[in-house]
Design an enzyme around this catalytic site. Sequence first.
Site, PDB file in Angstrom:
ATOM      1  N   ILE A   1       0.838  -1.194   0.000  1.00 22.08           N
ATOM      2  CA  ILE A   1       0.000   0.000   0.000  1.00 22.08           C
ATOM      3  C   ILE A   1       0.878   1.252   0.000  1.00 22.08           C
ATOM      4  O   ILE A   1       0.601   2.225  -0.703  1.00 22.08           O
ATOM      5  CB  ILE A   1      -0.956   0.003   1.211  1.00 22.08           C
ATOM      6  CG1 ILE A   1      -1.991  -1.120   1.059  1.00 22.08           C
ATOM      7  CG2 ILE A   1      -1.652   1.361   1.354  1.00 22.08           C
ATOM      8  CD1 ILE A   1      -2.889  -1.313   2.267  1.00 22.08           C
ATOM      9  N   ASN A  70       1.636   5.179   7.158  1.00 22.37           N
ATOM     10  CA  ASN A  70       1.178   3.889   6.661  1.00 22.37           C
ATOM     11  C   ASN A  70       1.877   2.671   7.267  1.00 22.37           C
ATOM     12  O   ASN A  70       1.397   1.559   7.137  1.00 22.37           O
ATOM     13  CB  ASN A  70       1.344   3.848   5.136  1.00 22.37           C
ATOM     14  CG  ASN A  70       0.842   2.573   4.520  1.00 22.37           C
ATOM     15  OD1 ASN A  70      -0.353   2.307   4.499  1.00 22.37           O
ATOM     16  ND2 ASN A  70       1.767   1.755   4.024  1.00 22.37           N
ATOM     17  N   TYR A 137      -3.293  -6.746  16.947  1.00 20.56           N
ATOM     18  CA  TYR A 137      -3.466  -5.986  15.703  1.00 20.56           C
ATOM     19  C   TYR A 137      -4.781  -5.203  15.730  1.00 20.56           C
ATOM     20  O   TYR A 137      -4.815  -4.007  15.439  1.00 20.56           O
ATOM     21  CB  TYR A 137      -3.446  -6.933  14.504  1.00 20.56           C
ATOM     22  CG  TYR A 137      -3.701  -6.238  13.177  1.00 20.56           C
ATOM     23  CD1 TYR A 137      -2.693  -5.528  12.539  1.00 20.56           C
ATOM     24  CD2 TYR A 137      -4.950  -6.300  12.560  1.00 20.56           C
ATOM     25  CE1 TYR A 137      -2.926  -4.890  11.332  1.00 20.56           C
ATOM     26  CE2 TYR A 137      -5.197  -5.680  11.356  1.00 20.56           C
ATOM     27  CZ  TYR A 137      -4.178  -4.975  10.739  1.00 20.56           C
ATOM     28  OH  TYR A 137      -4.414  -4.334   9.548  1.00 20.56           O
ATOM     29  N   THR A 174      -1.852  -7.859  -0.309  1.00 21.09           N
ATOM     30  CA  THR A 174      -0.473  -7.506  -0.019  1.00 21.09           C
ATOM     31  C   THR A 174       0.140  -8.683   0.744  1.00 21.09           C
ATOM     32  O   THR A 174      -0.585  -9.599   1.151  1.00 21.09           O
ATOM     33  CB  THR A 174      -0.414  -6.250   0.865  1.00 21.09           C
ATOM     34  OG1 THR A 174      -1.037  -6.557   2.133  1.00 21.09           O
ATOM     35  CG2 THR A 174      -1.148  -5.078   0.225  1.00 21.09           C
TER      36      THR A 174
END
Length: 299
Positions: A1, A70, A137, A174
């Site tokens: 990304i 990011n 996370y 990704t």
Amino acid sequence: IGRATAILLAQEGATVIVSDINKPGGLETVQQIGGKARFEEHDTAREADWKRIVDGILEREGRLDGLANNAGISGPYPSTFETETVEQWRRMLSINVEGVFLGCKYAVPAMRKSGGGSIVNTSSLAAFVGTPALSAYGASKGAVRQFTKTVAMDCARKGYKVRCNSVHPGIIMTPMGQGILPNDKAKERALKAIPVGEFGAPEDIAYGILYLLSDESRFVTGSELVIEGEAGFYNAFTGSHTGELSHSFTGAKQVDMATLTADLGQTYKMLDFMFRIYPCPGYNQPVIELMGELCQRHA
């Protein structure tokens, strides 16, 4: 990304400073961009790195107009709160949360000197839901979502002319995204839960970040841009932007039954969507059946 965003911003005329702890990967991104781009080695969990890079930008480029915050990790999969170690938890938060905090801390003063700017913090769809298989996370991305609103409100109230928004990717192909879909069966199950019928690409998120960094979003701050292939899921979870769900279940004296039924129906769809991705045998089906019964009862 990050790479897709850097390339897209450069194509739109921005001077891009690519920073990453992965030096070979960062240099490769700069090479793909060509022209007005350079690389800085950067551990986003280290305050000294942030200060060095932002000071260097002001010295070399003379201004800072935008920050795509990011950097992030997902950690081993699965990772439940019972099995994760304190070290894993702290590492996750140091990168995913402290990195975002430090980026805002040092970017905002630099943007004020530049006459204003825009920050985009990458959160996740995980910020809206429980993530039993990715405990730390999910917690980290929820923190990013809330902190983004805090920065946005603070800057707006103080007249800084600095906007701050978050993007919330769904399942994007990704290396990190593929890491939580370890086999074809998991990918097939997740794909069935996405109405558009395909996984997202890094470029899908990059275009959202481009919009939020650009002047076209000048009136947007403290917002959540969810990019996950099914807007109805987001509306179901949050009760839609009009807040009908919260009014329906918080003791409002007058409740429109059609609205209540619609909200229950949306919540039912949301639960069904999440349980397809995060199956919990023995727990999911009774909840789904209960929601179905409530929908019929109020129809």
